[in-house]
Design a protein around this motif. Structure first.
Motif, PDB file in Angstrom:
ATOM      1  N   TYR A  52     -17.073  -8.028  -6.746  1.00 16.59           N
ATOM      2  CA  TYR A  52     -17.926  -6.861  -6.457  1.00 16.59           C
ATOM      3  C   TYR A  52     -19.234  -6.880  -7.239  1.00 16.59           C
ATOM      4  O   TYR A  52     -20.151  -6.111  -6.934  1.00 16.59           O
ATOM      5  CB  TYR A  52     -17.157  -5.546  -6.664  1.00 16.59           C
ATOM      6  CG  TYR A  52     -16.664  -5.275  -8.073  1.00 16.59           C
ATOM      7  CD1 TYR A  52     -17.515  -4.829  -9.076  1.00 16.59           C
ATOM      8  CD2 TYR A  52     -15.320  -5.460  -8.393  1.00 16.59           C
ATOM      9  CE1 TYR A  52     -17.051  -4.585 -10.357  1.00 16.59           C
ATOM     10  CE2 TYR A  52     -14.842  -5.215  -9.674  1.00 16.59           C
ATOM     11  CZ  TYR A  52     -15.714  -4.779 -10.656  1.00 16.59           C
ATOM     12  OH  TYR A  52     -15.252  -4.542 -11.925  1.00 16.59           O
ATOM     13  N   THR A  60      -8.649  -5.530 -11.300  1.00 13.67           N
ATOM     14  CA  THR A  60      -7.412  -6.254 -11.641  1.00 13.67           C
ATOM     15  C   THR A  60      -6.723  -5.640 -12.853  1.00 13.67           C
ATOM     16  O   THR A  60      -6.108  -6.347 -13.650  1.00 13.67           O
ATOM     17  CB  THR A  60      -7.719  -7.738 -11.907  1.00 13.67           C
ATOM     18  OG1 THR A  60      -8.674  -7.807 -12.980  1.00 13.67           O
ATOM     19  CG2 THR A  60      -8.256  -8.437 -10.663  1.00 13.67           C
ATOM     20  N   VAL A  63     -10.527   6.933 -11.886  1.00 15.81           N
ATOM     21  CA  VAL A  63     -11.830   7.436 -12.309  1.00 15.81           C
ATOM     22  C   VAL A  63     -12.587   6.376 -13.120  1.00 15.81           C
ATOM     23  O   VAL A  63     -13.303   6.697 -14.052  1.00 15.81           O
ATOM     24  CB  VAL A  63     -11.659   8.724 -13.141  1.00 15.81           C
ATOM     25  CG1 VAL A  63     -11.213   9.884 -12.256  1.00 15.81           C
ATOM     26  CG2 VAL A  63     -10.655   8.543 -14.284  1.00 15.81           C
ATOM     27  N   ILE A  82      -2.995  11.071  -5.857  1.00 17.69           N
ATOM     28  CA  ILE A  82      -1.751  10.591  -6.471  1.00 17.69           C
ATOM     29  C   ILE A  82      -1.802  10.870  -7.970  1.00 17.69           C
ATOM     30  O   ILE A  82      -2.798  10.542  -8.621  1.00 17.69           O
ATOM     31  CB  ILE A  82      -1.591   9.058  -6.285  1.00 17.69           C
ATOM     32  CG1 ILE A  82      -1.737   8.649  -4.816  1.00 17.69           C
ATOM     33  CG2 ILE A  82      -0.269   8.567  -6.893  1.00 17.69           C
ATOM     34  CD1 ILE A  82      -0.593   8.947  -3.930  1.00 17.69           C
ATOM     35  N   LYS A 142     -10.543 -13.854 -12.856  1.00 14.49           N
ATOM     36  CA  LYS A 142      -9.448 -12.917 -12.547  1.00 14.49           C
ATOM     37  C   LYS A 142      -9.071 -13.009 -11.064  1.00 14.49           C
ATOM     38  O   LYS A 142      -7.898 -12.893 -10.710  1.00 14.49           O
ATOM     39  CB  LYS A 142      -9.859 -11.490 -12.908  1.00 14.49           C
ATOM     40  CG  LYS A 142      -9.986 -11.243 -14.416  1.00 14.49           C
ATOM     41  CD  LYS A 142     -10.332  -9.777 -14.666  1.00 14.49           C
ATOM     42  CE  LYS A 142     -10.510  -9.462 -16.130  1.00 14.49           C
ATOM     43  NZ  LYS A 142     -10.815  -8.035 -16.348  1.00 14.49           N
ATOM     44  N   VAL A 177      -2.688  -0.753 -12.608  1.00 13.77           N
ATOM     45  CA  VAL A 177      -2.266  -0.176 -11.332  1.00 13.77           C
ATOM     46  C   VAL A 177      -2.499  -1.178 -10.201  1.00 13.77           C
ATOM     47  O   VAL A 177      -1.628  -1.412  -9.352  1.00 13.77           O
ATOM     48  CB  VAL A 177      -3.040   1.135 -11.037  1.00 13.77           C
ATOM     49  CG1 VAL A 177      -2.721   1.648  -9.639  1.00 13.77           C
ATOM     50  CG2 VAL A 177      -2.732   2.195 -12.080  1.00 13.77           C
ATOM     51  N   SER A 226     -12.843  -7.837  -7.726  1.00 18.43           N
ATOM     52  CA  SER A 226     -12.933  -7.938  -9.185  1.00 18.43           C
ATOM     53  C   SER A 226     -14.365  -8.297  -9.546  1.00 18.43           C
ATOM     54  O   SER A 226     -15.094  -8.871  -8.736  1.00 18.43           O
ATOM     55  CB  SER A 226     -11.966  -9.022  -9.707  1.00 18.43           C
ATOM     56  OG  SER A 226     -12.170  -9.223 -11.098  1.00 18.43           O
ATOM     57  N   GLY A 227     -14.736  -7.997 -10.786  1.00 16.75           N
ATOM     58  CA  GLY A 227     -16.033  -8.429 -11.281  1.00 16.75           C
ATOM     59  C   GLY A 227     -15.964  -9.824 -11.883  1.00 16.75           C
ATOM     60  O   GLY A 227     -16.965 -10.320 -12.403  1.00 16.75           O
ATOM     61  N   VAL A 235       0.738   9.851 -10.728  1.00 10.66           N
ATOM     62  CA  VAL A 235       1.951   9.117 -11.135  1.00 10.66           C
ATOM     63  C   VAL A 235       3.092   9.490 -10.189  1.00 10.66           C
ATOM     64  O   VAL A 235       2.938   9.343  -8.969  1.00 10.66           O
ATOM     65  CB  VAL A 235       2.274   9.362 -12.618  1.00 10.66           C
ATOM     66  CG1 VAL A 235       3.258   8.282 -13.143  1.00 10.66           C
ATOM     67  CG2 VAL A 235       1.009   9.294 -13.479  1.00 10.66           C
TER      68      VAL A 235
HETATM   69  N1  LIG Z   1      -3.745   9.311 -10.830  1.00  5.85           N
HETATM   70  C1  LIG Z   1      -2.843   8.654 -11.533  1.00  5.85           C
HETATM   71  O1  LIG Z   1      -1.668   8.984 -11.550  1.00  5.85           O
HETATM   72  C2  LIG Z   1      -3.258   7.451 -12.313  1.00  5.85           C
HETATM   73  C3  LIG Z   1      -2.281   6.602 -12.843  1.00  5.85           C
HETATM   74  C4  LIG Z   1      -2.713   5.436 -13.477  1.00  5.85           C
HETATM   75  C5  LIG Z   1      -4.067   5.163 -13.578  1.00  5.85           C
HETATM   76  N2  LIG Z   1      -4.959   6.035 -13.089  1.00  5.85           N
HETATM   77  C6  LIG Z   1      -6.395   5.750 -13.131  1.00  5.85           C
HETATM   78  O2  LIG Z   1      -6.588   4.570 -12.363  1.00  5.85           O
HETATM   79  C7  LIG Z   1      -7.621   3.788 -12.950  1.00  5.85           C
HETATM   80  C8  LIG Z   1      -7.062   2.417 -13.294  1.00  5.85           C
HETATM   81  O3  LIG Z   1      -6.153   2.551 -14.365  1.00  5.85           O
HETATM   82  P1  LIG Z   1      -5.534   1.265 -15.061  1.00  5.85           P
HETATM   83  O4  LIG Z   1      -4.747   1.753 -16.218  1.00  5.85           O
HETATM   84  O5  LIG Z   1      -4.918   0.410 -14.044  1.00  5.85           O
HETATM   85  O6  LIG Z   1      -6.887   0.574 -15.586  1.00  5.85           O
HETATM   86  P2  LIG Z   1      -7.114  -0.741 -16.416  1.00  5.85           P
HETATM   87  O7  LIG Z   1      -5.855  -1.520 -16.530  1.00  5.85           O
HETATM   88  O8  LIG Z   1      -7.837  -0.406 -17.663  1.00  5.85           O
HETATM   89  O9  LIG Z   1      -8.091  -1.559 -15.440  1.00  5.85           O
HETATM   90  C9  LIG Z   1      -9.431  -1.680 -15.685  1.00  5.85           C
HETATM   91  C10 LIG Z   1     -10.018  -2.630 -14.636  1.00  5.85           C
HETATM   92  O10 LIG Z   1     -10.598  -1.901 -13.578  1.00  5.85           O
HETATM   93  C11 LIG Z   1     -11.569  -2.704 -12.956  1.00  5.85           C
HETATM   94  N3  LIG Z   1     -12.794  -1.978 -12.679  1.00  5.85           N
HETATM   95  C12 LIG Z   1     -13.631  -1.363 -13.532  1.00  5.85           C
HETATM   96  N4  LIG Z   1     -14.684  -0.868 -12.864  1.00  5.85           N
HETATM   97  C13 LIG Z   1     -14.493  -1.199 -11.565  1.00  5.85           C
HETATM   98  C14 LIG Z   1     -15.240  -1.010 -10.380  1.00  5.85           C
HETATM   99  N5  LIG Z   1     -16.420  -0.377 -10.368  1.00  5.85           N
HETATM  100  N6  LIG Z   1     -14.731  -1.489  -9.218  1.00  5.85           N
HETATM  101  C15 LIG Z   1     -13.575  -2.126  -9.184  1.00  5.85           C
HETATM  102  N7  LIG Z   1     -12.826  -2.364 -10.280  1.00  5.85           N
HETATM  103  C16 LIG Z   1     -13.301  -1.895 -11.440  1.00  5.85           C
HETATM  104  C17 LIG Z   1     -11.848  -3.878 -13.863  1.00  5.85           C
HETATM  105  O11 LIG Z   1     -11.232  -5.004 -13.246  1.00  5.85           O
HETATM  106  P3  LIG Z   1     -12.049  -6.366 -13.043  1.00  5.85           P
HETATM  107  O12 LIG Z   1     -12.357  -6.862 -14.422  1.00  5.85           O
HETATM  108  O13 LIG Z   1     -11.106  -7.230 -12.290  1.00  5.85           O
HETATM  109  O14 LIG Z   1     -13.276  -6.041 -12.267  1.00  5.85           O
HETATM  110  C18 LIG Z   1     -11.135  -3.466 -15.151  1.00  5.85           C
HETATM  111  O15 LIG Z   1     -10.677  -4.574 -15.848  1.00  5.85           O
HETATM  112  C19 LIG Z   1      -8.121   4.601 -14.149  1.00  5.85           C
HETATM  113  O16 LIG Z   1      -9.210   5.404 -13.753  1.00  5.85           O
HETATM  114  C20 LIG Z   1      -6.943   5.468 -14.505  1.00  5.85           C
HETATM  115  O17 LIG Z   1      -7.347   6.631 -15.172  1.00  5.85           O
HETATM  116  C21 LIG Z   1      -4.591   7.186 -12.462  1.00  5.85           C
END
Ligand SMILES: NC(=O)c1ccc[n+]([C@@H]2O[C@H](COP(=O)([O-])OP(=O)(O)OC[C@H]3O[C@@H](n4cnc5c(N)ncnc54)[C@H](OP(=O)(O)O)[C@@H]3O)[C@@H](O)[C@H]2O)c1
Length: 342
Positions: A216, A174, A265, A289, A201, A177, A196-197, A291
């Motif tokens: 999860y 949650t 990641v 993907i 949430k 992204v 979600s964990g 951005v």
């Molecule tokens: N490729 C790209 O262009 C791009 C762009 C943006 C982000 N990203 C990547 O996408 C990911 C998410 O970014 P964000 O900024 O949205 O992160 P964020 O806001 O920090 O979200 C973190 C959340 O991810 C969830 N999470 C953690 N481990 C998990 C697992 N094993 N399974 C399922 N959910 C898990 C947790 O949610 P719950 O507490 O609900 O479990 C945690 O609160 C990161 O790795 C980031 O580097 C990549």
């Protein structure tokens, strides 16, 4: 001359400290012809900022201003600026040089809050081509959530995913992204599974329209629950932000002829732990993907101007509280976005 504030990363023995600094306010007289002087009003954090701060990807950001995402007001423009005028409300693009078309590795050499100074500063100077107008009626705090998380979710589902009404989507966790992906998918007429964990949430996700929620932590093999819920069809799109630790469950969740948008990641940078065979057995399309372009950002703003979407801001911090905001990001307690207001 007045001073203005900024935060920078400063290298320590293992990672980076966040250091507050002051510097002279940029002078409007020194703007190049195509540049705009922006007063930054709000900044949002992404998991990527934690990656840089904790040096998880081994990237040198010593001395750089953190954070790709921010919104503010144009204070002054150079002599040849045609896209904006003082007073316009704007956000900067994650990749300031990717205007449209295909991605080029050169764009990655110029990313905000990475190789280039990011948004955690009172004032920033951008080429006019690196800026977009924020959605009508959105506050700076709301608009600061858009450049990375929302554009990524938009590109994953809309431009690359071609999401159609009646299709189904799974979002993992949650964070920023995933919650934007949930909101876009619902507005586009899709059914959405959220993992979600945290049950609390998941309840919030339900209030945003999530059709099926899975904890999860309680159900590590969550694809089984998704599979049953979907009538043993799977989902048409998986917004894969977890990486190696979640990819097996994502492959088991995607429908035949479905789509996995590979984005994140959260479980690390290593290889997937499972065989990739399900991808071919199901005729799956796998899209990496990164951005999106300014065109993607503007297309998304057009959508937001004609649809009702409220960005989910979990908590706001003051500029001086930036280290606390990073700690809060790392704690992963948030639902949606974390914003720092200037
Ligand atoms: N490729 C790209 O262009 C791009 C762009 C943006 C982000 N990203 C990547 O996408 C990911 C998410 O970014 P964000 O900024 O949205 O992160 P964020 O806001 O920090 O979200 C973190 C959340 O991810 C969830 N999470 C953690 N481990 C998990 C697992 N094993 N399974 C399922 N959910 C898990 C947790 O949610 P719950 O507490 O609900 O479990 C945690 O609160 C990161 O790795 C980031 O580097 C990549």
């Amino acid at each position: 001359m007045n001073d203005c504030r900024r935060w920078i990363y400063r290298k320590n023995s293992t990672s980076y400290d966040l250091v507050a600094q002051t510097q002279p306010v940029p002078s409007p007289d020194e703007l190049k012809p195509h540049e705009c002087l922006v007063a930054v009003r709000a900044v949002s954090l992404n998991y990527r900022d934690r990656i840089q701060w904790r040096n998880l990807a081994g990237r040198n950001v010593d001395g750089k201003v953190p954070a790709s995402d921010g919104a503010g007001e144009i204070l002054a423009v150079g002599s040849a600026v045609s896209r904006f005028k003082p007073g316009d409300r704007v956000a900067a693009c994650f990749f300031p040089t990717w205007k449209s078309g295909k991605f080029d590795l050169g764009y990655h050499q110029a990313d905000l809050g990475g190789n280039l100074d990011g948004m955690l500063r009172d004032f920033a100077v951008f080429d006019q081509d690196a800026l977009v107008r924020i959605p009508d009626g959105w506050s700076f705090t709301q608009a600061a959530t858009l450049p990375c998380a929302a554009v990524t979710a938009w590109v994953a589902l809309v431009r690359r995913g071609n999401l159609q009404p009646g299709q189904s989507v799974c979002v993992l966790g949650t964070g920023g992204v995933s919650i934007f992906a949930l909101q876009f998918a619902k507005l586009l007429g899709a059914k959405v599974v959220v993992t979600s964990g945290s049950d609390a949430k998941l309840e919030k996700a339900r209030q945003l329209g999530a059709d099926h929620c899975i904890n999860y932590q309680e159900i590590p093999e969550w694809s089984k629950s998704l599979w049953d819920w979907s009538g043993r069809h799977g989902v048409d799109h998986v917004v894969e932000v977890g990486g190696p630790g979640t990819f097996e469950q994502s492959m088991k969740s995607v429908a035949a002829d479905g789509h996995i948008a590979l984005i994140g990641v959260l479980t690390g940078f290593g290889p997937p732990t499972a065989s990739l065979f399900p991808l071919l057995a199901r005729n799956v399309r796998l899209d990496g993907i990164y951005v999106g372009s300014r065109d993607d950002f503007e297309a998304m703003v057009g959508f937001l101007n004609s649809h009702q979407l409220t960005p989910q801001i979990d908590r706001r911090f003051r500029f001086e509280q930036t280290p606390e905001a990073f700690e809060y990001l790392e704690s992963a307690q948030h639902f949606g976005k974390i914003v720092i207001e200037l």
